[in-house]
Enzyme design. Structure first.
Site, mmCIF file in Angstrom:
data_model
loop_
_atom_site.group_PDB
_atom_site.id
_atom_site.type_symbol
_atom_site.label_atom_id
_atom_site.label_comp_id
_atom_site.label_asym_id
_atom_site.label_seq_id
_atom_site.Cartn_x
_atom_site.Cartn_y
_atom_site.Cartn_z
ATOM 1 N N ASP A 212 26.053 55.710 29.519
ATOM 2 C CA ASP A 212 26.800 54.946 30.532
ATOM 3 C C ASP A 212 25.919 54.706 31.769
ATOM 4 O O ASP A 212 25.859 53.595 32.301
ATOM 5 C CB ASP A 212 28.068 55.745 30.896
ATOM 6 C CG ASP A 212 28.858 55.151 32.037
ATOM 7 O OD1 ASP A 212 29.637 54.222 31.793
ATOM 8 O OD2 ASP A 212 28.692 55.619 33.189
ATOM 9 N N LYS A 216 24.234 51.171 33.350
ATOM 10 C CA LYS A 216 24.436 50.757 34.747
ATOM 11 C C LYS A 216 23.084 50.576 35.443
ATOM 12 O O LYS A 216 22.886 49.631 36.209
ATOM 13 C CB LYS A 216 25.278 51.803 35.486
ATOM 14 C CG LYS A 216 26.740 51.828 35.026
ATOM 15 C CD LYS A 216 27.477 53.044 35.581
ATOM 16 C CE LYS A 216 28.944 53.041 35.165
ATOM 17 N NZ LYS A 216 29.607 54.322 35.387
HETATM 18 N N1 HSE Z 1 33.307 56.757 32.563
HETATM 19 C C1 HSE Z 1 32.652 56.343 33.758
HETATM 20 C C2 HSE Z 1 32.554 57.496 34.720
HETATM 21 C C3 HSE Z 1 33.335 55.213 34.457
HETATM 22 O O1 HSE Z 1 32.947 58.624 34.398
HETATM 23 O O2 HSE Z 1 32.054 57.292 35.805
HETATM 24 C C4 HSE Z 1 33.151 53.906 33.754
HETATM 25 O O3 HSE Z 1 31.801 53.548 33.742
#
Ligand code: HSE
Length: 443
Positions: A212, A216
């Site tokens: 993730d 980003k």
């Molecule tokens: N799952 C992500 C977080 C948020 O815990 O920050 C979405 O990108």
């Protein structure tokens, strides 16, 4: 009434909005469009007309009070509707989101999306389709939810050459690491707590393995450095191997462990990495707690700037989506529809290969408590030209042939040298568990 929200006070024709998805974020978007309709209309001169919402099951009963005829099972109806000017994609995932978004752009519609995976994986296609169809993409919600990081980079700091980005970009992992440090407990227990509190996704794999954050960071690099960076080329490590012992030793050394996204412009190359890192406990990023996110951007003119806030959750994410809607609508109404600097056709990032990256290291070796162990490890470090900064070993093992943790920190060394050293150290007969290696960042 719900349709043509605030239109009576706006001098412009309403802007038709179509939503794909009415989950947590979609419902938040609907709520904000209603709550802020008067402001949008009377102060900003924009009346939104929410015309269609595509859902999996249009017949299902829902909490939000929506006209029945607004819901449809067909997302194609939304992207093909000639009265819709802006499509909001909040369904998530790559398939069918990618095709639907491309179709909306090909039809000349603007797109607002919270889908960072989609942009990270298919950004080149989406941005070039937008440019070729005089359409725009708003993606403020895709990185750090409610924090206006994208607009800060594209607008607020537009005068700057961005030199570096350091960020806590994932709330779930920051929550887990904070609770491990403040309340004790291991990774699994704190992950369960994050799930009970509703911070972690149902399947938190992409959060805890760093995917993730890498997605980003790839997106931030695209905007800050104007390069296309494949997230799979980013040095990436998750947090599941961080143990309470490491948290305690880090604290003793004056550090806090955080999962950081780091990107630096180094002449014509980019260094980009995502991994747990020991940062000085007094540093601002070390004190970002729980599920909060923070990003430090260094610009050549403005110097360091820090943005802090909620990086996930219904209303923070919806706040970012609606800010894009307003921006896209204002661009249409003022004839600036192709005004955004194109993020299409960017050159591939000249990324520094992970093995060439240089950092300081924290090493925890589990070793037999006997003479000569430290000397053998030190010899291997010396052969790899790795300079030792500190060594900690407390007390003695209480059992004959027992083991103890031996902590060493190093001065800056190349990743490749450390990998070679660790392989050799791991083969020593005095080592009883795989070495634990974490990086240190001075900040
Ligand atoms: N799952 C992500 C977080 C948020 O815990 O920050 C979405 O990108």
């Amino acid at each position: 009434m719900f349709k043509s929200m605030g239109s009576s006070m706006s001098k412009h024709r309403p802007i038709g909005i179509g939503l794909i998805g009415l989950g947590v974020v979609g419902a938040g978007v609907v709520r904000i469009l209603r709550q802020r309709a008067d402001y949008f209309s009377s102060i900003r001169g924009v009346a939104f007309d929410l015309r269609r919402i595509a859902v999996k099951d249009a017949a299902k009963s829902r909490d939000c009070d929506l006209p029945v005829d607004i819901l449809t099972d067909s997302a194609t109806e939304v992207v093909d509707d000639p009265d819709i000017q802006i499509v909001v994609e909040v369904m998530g995932g790559l398939d069918p989101a990618r095709d639907l978004c491309l179709k909306a752009l090909e039809n000349g519609k603007d797109l607002a999306t919270a889908n960072k995976a989609l942009l990270a994986e298919h950004g080149n296609d989406l941005f070039s389709t937008a440019v070729h169809n005089s359409a725009n993409i708003g993606y403020e919600a895709s990185v750090c939810g409610g924090i206006p990081i994208i607009r800060s980079l594209t607008d607020g700091l537009a005068a700057n050459r961005i030199q570096s980005i350091y960020g806590i970009l994932n709330g779930t992992t920051n929550y887990i690491l904070t609770k491990m440090a403040d309340d004790g407990g291991d990774f699994q227990a704190m992950l369960r707590r994050a799930q009970e509190k509703g911070f972690a996704e149902a399947d938190p794999t992409m959060d805890i393995d760093g995917t993730d954050v890498a997605q980003k960071l790839a997106l931030l690099c695209r905007i800050a450095f104007r390069v296309s960076l494949d997230p799979s080329h980013i040095l990436k490590e998750g947090i599941s191997h961080v143990s309470p012992l490491d948290i305690d030793f880090a604290r003793e050394l004056g550090y806090t462990i955080k999962l950081l996204a780091i990107a630096k412009a180094m002449q014509d190359r980019i260094e980009a990495r995502v991994h747990p890192v020991l940062v000085p406990s007094g540093a601002l990023l070390a004190n970002i707690k729980d599920e909060f996110n923070a990003v430090e951007i260094v610009g050549n003119a403005a110097g360091p700037q820090v943005l802090y806030g909620r990086g996930a959750g219904q209303m923070p994410t919806a706040s970012a989506v609606v800010s894009d809607l307003l921006d896209l609508a204002e661009r249409r109404l003022t004839g600036r529809s192709v005004g955004r600097p194109a993020l299409a056709d960017l050159p591939r990032a000249n990324a520094i290969p992970p093995e060439e990256v240089e950092t300081s290291f924290y090493c925890r070796f589990t070793v037999y408590d006997q003479p000569g162990v430290l000397a053998r490890i030190a010899r291997i470090f010396s052969e790899q030209k790795i300079s030792i900064a500190t060594v900690i070993q407390h007390g003695r093992s209480e059992t004959e042939q027992g083991t103890v943790p031996l902590i060493m920190t190093t001065h800056e060394a190349r990743e490749a040298s450390m990998r070679t050293a660790v392989q050799q150290i791991d083969r020593l007969s005095v080592i009883t568990e795989p070495p634990q290696i974490l990086r240190i960042e001075a900040l």
